[in-house]
Design a protein around this motif. Sequence first.
Motif, short mmCIF file in Angstrom:
data_model
loop_
_atom_site.label_atom_id
_atom_site.label_comp_id
_atom_site.label_asym_id
_atom_site.label_seq_id
_atom_site.Cartn_x
_atom_site.Cartn_y
_atom_site.Cartn_z
N GLY A 223 0.78 -1.22 0.00
CA GLY A 223 0.00 0.00 0.00
C GLY A 223 0.82 1.27 0.00
N ARG A 224 2.12 1.14 0.03
CA ARG A 224 3.05 2.28 -0.04
C ARG A 224 4.39 1.72 -0.47
NH1 ARG A 224 4.78 3.36 6.26
NH2 ARG A 224 4.26 1.29 7.05
N PRO A 225 5.29 2.57 -0.99
CA PRO A 225 6.58 2.05 -1.47
C PRO A 225 7.38 1.38 -0.35
CG PRO A 225 6.18 4.25 -2.32
CD PRO A 225 5.12 4.00 -1.30
N LYS A 226 7.57 0.10 -0.48
CA LYS A 226 8.21 -0.63 0.61
C LYS A 226 9.73 -0.55 0.58
CE LYS A 226 8.05 -5.00 -2.00
NZ LYS A 226 7.50 -6.37 -2.01
N GLN A 227 10.30 -0.22 -0.57
CA GLN A 227 11.75 -0.26 -0.69
C GLN A 227 12.46 0.58 0.36
OE1 GLN A 227 9.55 0.35 -3.16
NE2 GLN A 227 10.35 -0.21 -5.19
N LEU A 228 11.83 1.69 0.75
CA LEU A 228 12.49 2.64 1.65
C LEU A 228 12.01 2.53 3.09
CD1 LEU A 228 12.43 5.70 -0.77
CD2 LEU A 228 14.27 4.04 -0.40
N LEU A 229 11.11 1.59 3.36
CA LEU A 229 10.62 1.42 4.72
C LEU A 229 11.76 0.92 5.62
CD1 LEU A 229 7.14 -0.24 4.11
CD2 LEU A 229 7.62 2.15 4.67
N PRO A 230 11.89 1.48 6.82
CA PRO A 230 12.97 1.02 7.71
C PRO A 230 12.65 -0.35 8.31
CG PRO A 230 11.63 2.69 8.80
CD PRO A 230 11.14 2.61 7.39
N VAL A 231 13.65 -1.20 8.29
CA VAL A 231 13.56 -2.51 8.91
C VAL A 231 14.70 -2.59 9.91
CG1 VAL A 231 13.55 -5.00 8.58
CG2 VAL A 231 12.58 -3.51 6.83
N ALA A 232 14.36 -2.57 11.20
CA ALA A 232 15.37 -2.52 12.26
C ALA A 232 16.36 -1.39 12.00
CB ALA A 232 16.09 -3.86 12.38
N GLY A 233 15.83 -0.24 11.58
CA GLY A 233 16.63 0.96 11.43
C GLY A 233 17.33 1.14 10.11
N VAL A 234 17.16 0.20 9.18
CA VAL A 234 17.84 0.27 7.88
C VAL A 234 16.80 0.14 6.79
CG1 VAL A 234 19.56 -0.82 6.39
CG2 VAL A 234 19.93 -0.75 8.86
N PRO A 235 16.86 0.98 5.73
CA PRO A 235 15.89 0.82 4.64
C PRO A 235 15.90 -0.61 4.09
CG PRO A 235 17.10 2.86 4.38
CD PRO A 235 17.76 2.12 5.50
N LEU A 236 14.72 -1.12 3.84
CA LEU A 236 14.58 -2.50 3.36
C LEU A 236 15.49 -2.79 2.18
CD1 LEU A 236 13.04 -5.22 3.36
CD2 LEU A 236 11.29 -4.11 1.94
N VAL A 237 15.52 -1.89 1.20
CA VAL A 237 16.30 -2.13 0.00
C VAL A 237 17.80 -2.13 0.31
CG1 VAL A 237 16.46 0.29 -0.74
CG2 VAL A 237 16.50 -1.53 -2.44
N ARG A 238 18.23 -1.35 1.29
CA ARG A 238 19.67 -1.35 1.60
C ARG A 238 20.09 -2.66 2.24
NH1 ARG A 238 23.98 2.54 1.83
NH2 ARG A 238 25.68 1.62 3.03
N ARG A 239 19.23 -3.26 3.03
CA ARG A 239 19.58 -4.57 3.61
C ARG A 239 19.86 -5.58 2.51
NH1 ARG A 239 19.53 -5.61 8.78
NH2 ARG A 239 18.60 -4.10 10.21
N ALA A 240 18.99 -5.64 1.51
CA ALA A 240 19.20 -6.57 0.41
C ALA A 240 20.44 -6.21 -0.39
CB ALA A 240 17.97 -6.59 -0.49
N ALA A 241 20.65 -4.91 -0.60
CA ALA A 241 21.81 -4.45 -1.37
C ALA A 241 23.11 -4.75 -0.64
CB ALA A 241 21.68 -2.95 -1.63
N GLN A 242 23.12 -4.57 0.67
CA GLN A 242 24.33 -4.84 1.44
C GLN A 242 24.74 -6.30 1.33
OE1 GLN A 242 25.97 -2.17 3.56
NE2 GLN A 242 27.54 -3.65 2.95
N ALA A 243 23.75 -7.19 1.37
CA ALA A 243 24.05 -8.62 1.25
C ALA A 243 24.72 -8.92 -0.08
CB ALA A 243 22.77 -9.43 1.41
N LEU A 244 24.24 -8.33 -1.16
CA LEU A 244 24.86 -8.52 -2.47
C LEU A 244 26.26 -7.92 -2.49
CD1 LEU A 244 21.99 -7.76 -5.03
CD2 LEU A 244 23.18 -9.94 -4.73
N ALA A 245 26.40 -6.72 -1.93
CA ALA A 245 27.69 -6.03 -1.97
C ALA A 245 28.76 -6.79 -1.19
CB ALA A 245 27.53 -4.62 -1.42
N ASP A 246 28.36 -7.52 -0.16
CA ASP A 246 29.33 -8.23 0.69
C ASP A 246 29.63 -9.65 0.20
OD1 ASP A 246 29.40 -6.01 2.32
OD2 ASP A 246 28.05 -6.85 3.84
N ALA A 247 29.02 -10.07 -0.90
CA ALA A 247 29.09 -11.47 -1.32
C ALA A 247 30.20 -11.77 -2.32
CB ALA A 247 27.75 -11.91 -1.90
N GLY A 248 30.86 -10.74 -2.85
CA GLY A 248 31.96 -10.99 -3.77
C GLY A 248 31.59 -10.93 -5.24
#
Length: 217
Positions: A23-48
């Motif tokens: 019902g609203r753009p979820k990509q930028l919603l905070p999840v435990a203090g971090v935007p949802l999309v950044r959590r997913a992006a960080q996992a990719l960035a740290d994977a090599g």
Amino acid sequence: MTLPSHAPVAGVLLAAGRSARMGRPKQLLPVAGVPLVRRAAQALADAGHDTLLCVIPPGEVGDGIRTALRGLPFAFVVNPDPARGLASSFRVAVAALPAGVAGVNFALGDMPLLGAAQHAALISAFRETGAPVVLAQYGDPDAGPEAGPVRAPPHLFRADLLAAVRDAPDADHGPRHLIREHAAQALTLTFPAGLLLDVDTPEALAQAQALLREQAP
């Protein structure tokens, strides 16, 4: 076929969804203090991965995602019409990838429990086997046959399949036809069922918040 240990693999974050169920753009919603999309992006960035690309929607949400991922080594490409479905983001990504990649790992921007270790496992398996498709599934070994594993992203596709990804018709899912066509040669990795949470609804967002708070040191 074994690939060179340095065979370049791209990581693609698909983050152009319309968030219809939220019902609203979820990509930028905070999840435990971090935007949802950044959590997913960080996992990719740290994977090599050797190169990273994020598919974003046009307008303010896309601009917000660029800001949320600041400091991470992502290039960005805009999906001009996300309403055409997830397949359209796959196509946009393939068209924007640099030449010379051996494979591409496609991940969703709304799976905050998935970590770098899972992406790295897909990359390693791909380089070791050269499989046309490396898939992820989620399940617990002791759950029994009635609660079998669930297949879900990320999925890694070898470079020679990308033309078929690019030519796929509009759909609200990824290139399932390629997975079917190459099922006999596909490699599937199994991850814990607890990692399978895609944040599509307010209830799922609350669940993700609770689980990540529990994991926090």
